[in-house]
Design a protein around this motif. Structure first.
Motif, mmCIF file in Angstrom:
data_model
loop_
_atom_site.group_PDB
_atom_site.id
_atom_site.type_symbol
_atom_site.label_atom_id
_atom_site.label_comp_id
_atom_site.label_asym_id
_atom_site.label_seq_id
_atom_site.Cartn_x
_atom_site.Cartn_y
_atom_site.Cartn_z
ATOM 1 N N ARG A 76 0.808 -1.217 0.000
ATOM 2 C CA ARG A 76 0.000 0.000 0.000
ATOM 3 C C ARG A 76 0.845 1.274 0.000
ATOM 4 N N LYS A 77 2.158 1.083 0.110
ATOM 5 C CA LYS A 77 3.048 2.235 0.181
ATOM 6 C C LYS A 77 3.400 2.712 -1.229
ATOM 7 N N LYS A 78 3.206 4.008 -1.448
ATOM 8 C CA LYS A 78 3.505 4.586 -2.745
ATOM 9 C C LYS A 78 4.997 4.870 -2.838
ATOM 10 N N ILE A 79 5.644 4.415 -3.924
ATOM 11 C CA ILE A 79 7.092 4.580 -4.062
ATOM 12 C C ILE A 79 7.476 5.404 -5.293
ATOM 13 N N GLY A 80 6.489 5.783 -6.101
ATOM 14 C CA GLY A 80 6.824 6.580 -7.271
ATOM 15 C C GLY A 80 5.601 6.951 -8.087
ATOM 16 N N TYR A 81 5.695 8.100 -8.793
ATOM 17 C CA TYR A 81 4.579 8.546 -9.652
ATOM 18 C C TYR A 81 5.162 9.382 -10.779
ATOM 19 N N LYS A 82 4.611 9.188 -11.979
ATOM 20 C CA LYS A 82 5.089 9.941 -13.143
ATOM 21 C C LYS A 82 3.926 10.191 -14.084
ATOM 22 N N LYS A 83 3.856 11.434 -14.575
ATOM 23 C CA LYS A 83 2.829 11.795 -15.545
ATOM 24 C C LYS A 83 3.524 12.443 -16.734
ATOM 25 N N THR A 84 3.226 11.952 -17.940
ATOM 26 C CA THR A 84 3.872 12.470 -19.140
ATOM 27 C C THR A 84 2.918 12.301 -20.316
ATOM 28 N N ASP A 85 3.406 12.671 -21.493
ATOM 29 C CA ASP A 85 2.548 12.602 -22.689
ATOM 30 C C ASP A 85 3.135 11.735 -23.786
ATOM 31 N N LYS A 86 4.203 10.984 -23.489
ATOM 32 C CA LYS A 86 4.767 10.122 -24.522
ATOM 33 C C LYS A 86 5.575 8.998 -23.886
ATOM 34 N N PHE A 87 5.741 7.922 -24.673
ATOM 35 C CA PHE A 87 6.589 6.800 -24.298
ATOM 36 C C PHE A 87 7.971 7.009 -24.898
ATOM 37 N N PRO A 88 9.033 6.432 -24.320
ATOM 38 C CA PRO A 88 9.062 5.664 -23.065
ATOM 39 C C PRO A 88 8.964 6.561 -21.834
ATOM 40 N N VAL A 89 8.523 5.935 -20.719
ATOM 41 C CA VAL A 89 8.382 6.649 -19.455
ATOM 42 C C VAL A 89 9.441 6.122 -18.495
ATOM 43 N N SER A 90 10.246 7.019 -17.963
ATOM 44 C CA SER A 90 11.280 6.639 -16.990
ATOM 45 C C SER A 90 10.805 7.015 -15.596
ATOM 46 N N LEU A 91 10.787 6.031 -14.713
ATOM 47 C CA LEU A 91 10.301 6.246 -13.347
ATOM 48 C C LEU A 91 11.416 5.919 -12.363
ATOM 49 N N SER A 92 11.761 6.881 -11.520
ATOM 50 C CA SER A 92 12.808 6.695 -10.514
ATOM 51 C C SER A 92 12.167 6.399 -9.171
ATOM 52 N N THR A 93 12.596 5.302 -8.533
ATOM 53 C CA THR A 93 12.093 4.902 -7.222
ATOM 54 C C THR A 93 13.269 4.585 -6.309
ATOM 55 N N VAL A 94 12.947 4.279 -5.047
ATOM 56 C CA VAL A 94 13.997 3.912 -4.095
ATOM 57 C C VAL A 94 14.624 2.566 -4.463
ATOM 58 N N TYR A 95 13.953 1.791 -5.301
ATOM 59 C CA TYR A 95 14.481 0.489 -5.705
ATOM 60 C C TYR A 95 15.305 0.576 -6.993
ATOM 61 N N GLY A 96 15.259 1.706 -7.649
ATOM 62 C CA GLY A 96 16.014 1.871 -8.886
ATOM 63 C C GLY A 96 15.163 2.523 -9.954
ATOM 64 N N ASN A 97 15.714 2.617 -11.161
ATOM 65 C CA ASN A 97 15.022 3.248 -12.277
ATOM 66 C C ASN A 97 14.340 2.194 -13.141
ATOM 67 N N PHE A 98 13.063 2.465 -13.463
ATOM 68 C CA PHE A 98 12.267 1.572 -14.303
ATOM 69 C C PHE A 98 11.836 2.333 -15.549
ATOM 70 N N ILE A 99 11.876 1.646 -16.681
ATOM 71 C CA ILE A 99 11.488 2.252 -17.951
ATOM 72 C C ILE A 99 10.299 1.482 -18.508
ATOM 73 N N PHE A 100 9.265 2.211 -18.938
ATOM 74 C CA PHE A 100 8.061 1.624 -19.502
ATOM 75 C C PHE A 100 7.949 2.104 -20.950
ATOM 76 N N ASN A 101 7.787 1.147 -21.848
ATOM 77 C CA ASN A 101 7.699 1.505 -23.268
ATOM 78 C C ASN A 101 6.624 0.652 -23.927
ATOM 79 N N LYS A 102 6.006 1.216 -24.929
ATOM 80 C CA LYS A 102 4.947 0.498 -25.629
ATOM 81 C C LYS A 102 5.547 -0.559 -26.542
ATOM 82 N N THR A 103 4.751 -1.581 -26.816
ATOM 83 C CA THR A 103 5.167 -2.673 -27.693
ATOM 84 C C THR A 103 4.333 -2.639 -28.968
ATOM 85 N N GLN A 104 4.523 -3.641 -29.816
ATOM 86 C CA GLN A 104 3.782 -3.706 -31.079
ATOM 87 C C GLN A 104 2.286 -3.920 -30.860
#
Length: 776
Positions: A168-196
């Motif tokens: 239930r603990k929030k560790i990160g939040y990101k709002k943007t208008d395009k992919f890829p989205v890079s999210l930085s958290t206490v556990y490290g950096n995560f990248i989200f990108n769209k697929t085919q």
């Protein structure tokens, strides 16, 4: 009036009563059936069908002992019963091991779960067709210890939000208008990108769960079954249940492939270790053999010898068998020395002995030792170094190694004795040919050493070729019989079966609810329930009254309540069987059960017969009859005045025709300080003696027996006792209390009246029509 002594416990009546009770609560059954079948239908719509996926493979075995170090594994394993099961059972343990499933999860990426939410309640798990994927460093994924959840939302106009949580603990939040989205958290950096599979211009509500590999492996282990299809065959079966067929097939096929790959790596490593040892020994023997041949050459040159073989042909022909035996014995001695040197080397503590020679007639300790080493190599693939099973096996290996060393010592000693004996025979033979030149005898000795080394060299070359053949022709341990396949029909419940179960639950749950409600309820609600609690006669039932008038029995009135009182009036005749029996004591367990209502209307119904009736309020601790009957006279004295004074006459306390013609009333009077003493006095007998002369019926409204003991004082003057109990109000324990009072003869000639039941019209007041309920 009814008496239930005869048929209360009749099973058929109980079943009918139970059925009527269920019919009465039909609406509960209707609600449960609709809810359960609706829930079953909703469950069918929200959940995908589950399919069973199966796979089978054969565990191959080498049936030839001694062909390579692994060939003799468990063929004649003397410790089998103590250290584990058979080959296939061991392989099942390896296939189902945590490390194997860990590698499968890592290879397929099953630690990532992709869920697309269609709406508020509908969601779909995605496998390999996720519209958005998550990327992170491999070191971060390997060291993750807690599950992380990422909620990804993409609107039609291209706004993307990523919300990361751990529990239930929030560790990160990101709002943007395009992919890829890079999210930085206490556990490290995560990248989200769209697929085919991402659809542009459409909204997306997606959730990605990233679990540790260990946790994902445990989840897979709970959902997979590894078993023996047939105990007589070396076949291992795998099965799992999945909504996504391709995911289940990939999992089973990957597990089999990993099992085969690890088996090949293990065999290759064992063969390489053996090859290294053989190369080392062959190099040493090559030098020794070369030195022996050079020594022969030098000896021949020094002594001008040409063909000693021809010269000693006759002697060699005669002693050929003797020399062959001597050479064989010395060769065996050299091999024993090699094995002893190998075992004494600390680096070879848990390595396979590359030679398998007989140390005794009955068994080969070297073969047993190699089997234990192979067992340890297999066990190391699935357990840690500090495992109790591994420690136990190490102890057995150490003991077996000592046994081998002792056997080698004994064998060397035996060979030494044999060599000494042969040497003596050789000396004797040489003495017999003392005329041979010394050169020839010396040459024979040198030649023998060269032959021994040559035979040992050829033996090692043969082993090297065998090992090279094994290394070149390695085959997988598991021969695939059936690659992962799915059954055509899902194993989950069909739509019709779910609806049938929902219908069954809809019928069973109300029955359970009503049954539990019945056995846990402390109050009775029907006449049938009361009949199960007591054997006392029941004069009748009284419906509830909603009218403001407390007196419902009047001349010319034929309401349901009035007719019920007429029925009770008829039944009371069965209690008062003697003409002199006139006093009817009315009581109850507690207040609020309608005692005053019953006794007032009952007295009025008796008066309608033209009989002279008097109603006496004997609840002198809490008198309510005056307010209940709405008597406005305030100058009249009551019962307590009469009991307390010897000068007061009966006419001074009687209110004539208080309610209607022929019905008189005596009120309780003021509350005395000593009610118990007054009721035990002689004036009570005088009062009722005089009343019996004037009245046909005397109805006494007494105090509740469950609250005070005043009523017991009046039992001596009562001819019958009418006990009032109220449906859904009177506790079952109160009925048991009445049974005890009757058993102890504290109440006389008792009968019951049930108050507060629904009014059901019958013959004489409506012929089957139902009137409205009336409430007190």
């Amino acid at each position: 009036m009814e008496n239930i002594n005869s048929s209360n416990n009749n099973d058929q009546i109980d079943v009918v009563s139970l059925f009527k009770n269920y019919i009465k609560h039909w609406y509960i059954f209707a609600i449960c059936i609709i809810a359960c079948t609706g829930g079953a239908f909703l469950y069918y719509k929200l959940n995908k069908p589950v399919y069973q996926i199966n796979a089978n493979f054969l565990v191959s075995q080498d049936n030839e002992k001694g062909s390579n170090p692994q060939a003799s594994l468990l063929k004649s394993f003397s410790f089998g019963s103590a250290l584990g099961g058979g080959i296939v059972e061991d392989e099942i343990f390896i296939v189902s091991s945590h490390s194997m499933l860990y590698d499968a999860v890592k290879k397929l990426g099953l630690n990532k779960t992709y869920t697309i939410h269609r709406d508020f309640i509908r969601s779909v798990n995605i496998y390999q067709t996720q519209p958005v994927d998550i990327y992170m460093p491999s070191t971060l994924e390997d060291t993750l210890s807690k599950s992380l959840t990422f909620k990804i939302k993409a609107s039609k106009n291209g706004i993307i939000t990523v919300d990361a949580k751990r529990g239930r603990k929030k560790i990160g939040y990101k709002k943007t208008d395009k992919f890829p989205v890079s999210l930085s958290t206490v556990y490290g950096n995560f990248i989200f990108n769209k697929t085919q599979y991402f659809k542009e211009g459409k909204s997306l509500n997606m959730e990605i769960t990233l679990a540790p590999f260990d946790e994902a492996a445990e989840n897979v282990k709970q959902n997979i079954d590894i078993y023996l299809p047939d105990k007589k065959a070396n076949v291992i079966g795998l099965s799992t249940k999945e909504t996504n067929i391709q995911k289940g097939k990939d999992l089973l096929n990957t597990i089999i492939n990993l099992y085969n790959s690890k088996g090949l790596i293990e065999k290759k490593q064992e063969a390489l270790n053996t090859a290294n040892f053989l190369d080392e020994r062959i190099n040493i023997l090559t030098k020794e053999l070369s030195n022996a041949e050079e020594e022969i050459e030098t000896y021949k040159k020094a002594n001008n010898l040409t063909d000693i073989g021809s010269e000693v042909k006759i002697i060699l022909e005669q002693s050929g068998e003797f020399r062959s035996k001597l050479i064989e014995t010395e060769t065996q001695y050299q091999i024993i020395e090699l094995i002893e040197s190998f075992l004494h080397n600390p680096d070879n503590k848990y390595s396979l002995i590359p030679f398998n020679t007989k140390l005794s007639e009955n068994s080969s300790p070297i073969e047993d030792y190699n089997e234990l080493i192979l067992k340890r190599i297999k066990l190391l693939r699935s357990v840690k170094e500090n495992s109790p099973a591994l420690q136990s096996l190490n102890e057995v290996i150490d003991a077996t190694r000592n046994n081998v060393i002792n056997s080698i010592k004994e064998t060397k000693s035996s060979i030494n004795i044999t060599l000494n004996d042969l040497q003596k025979q050789e000396n004797a033979f040489v003495s017999r040919i003392k005329n041979m030149p010394t050169q020839e005898r010396e040459f024979i000795s040198i030649k023998r050493q060269q032959v021994i080394k040559e035979n040992l060299f050829l033996f090692l070359l043969q082993k090297k070729e065998e090992n090279a053949l094994t290394l070149a022709s390695q085959t997988p341990k598991g021969q695939i019989i059936d690659q992962a396949y799915n059954q055509n029909r899902p194993v989950s419940l069909s739509k019709s079966m779910l609806l049938l179960i929902g219908l069954a639950l809809g019928l069973i749950l109300p029955i359970i609810y009503l049954y539990l409600k019945d056995i846990t309820r402390t109050k009775f609600s029907t006449k049938e329930e009361l009949q199960k609690l007591t054997n006392l006669p029941i004069l009748g039932e009284m419906c509830t009254n909603t009218s403001k008038d407390h007196i419902i029995v009047k001349e010319g009135q034929y309401s349901s309540g009035a007719e019920l009182f007429r029925l009770i009036r008829t039944n009371i005749q069965f209690l008062l069987t003697n003409q002199n029996e006139k006093v009817i004591l009315v009581t109850s367990s507690v207040s609020g059960e309608g005692k005053s209502f019953i006794c007032s209307n009952f007295a009025a119904s008796l008066a309608l017969l033209g009989k002279k009736v008097i109603l006496i309020g004997m609840d002198i601790r809490s008198p309510k009859l005056k307010e209940y009957l709405n008597i406005q006279q305030t100058d009249k004295k009551g019962v307590t005045n009469f009991l307390a004074s010897n000068n007061l006459s009966l006419q001074e306390i009687i209110i004539p025709n208080a309610i209607q013609k022929n019905m008189d009333v005596i009120l309780a009077g003021p509350i005395p300080p000593n009610p118990a003493e007054l009721l035990l006095g002689n004036r009570i007998e005088e009062l009722f003696s005089e009343l019996k002369k004037e009245y046909d019926y005397i109805v006494v409204d007494s105090a509740p027996v469950g609250m005070v003991s005043d009523t017991f004082s009046l039992t001596r003057i009562a001819d019958a006792t009418v006990y009032i109990c109220r449906a859904n109000y009177t506790h079952k324990d109160n009925i048991k209390y009445v049974n005890n009072l009757v058993a102890e003869h504290k109440l006389k000639n008792v009968a019951l009246i049930i108050n507060g039941t629904p009014a059901k019209q019958g013959y004489g007041y409506g012929y089957g029509q139902t009137q409205k309920s009336q409430k007190i």
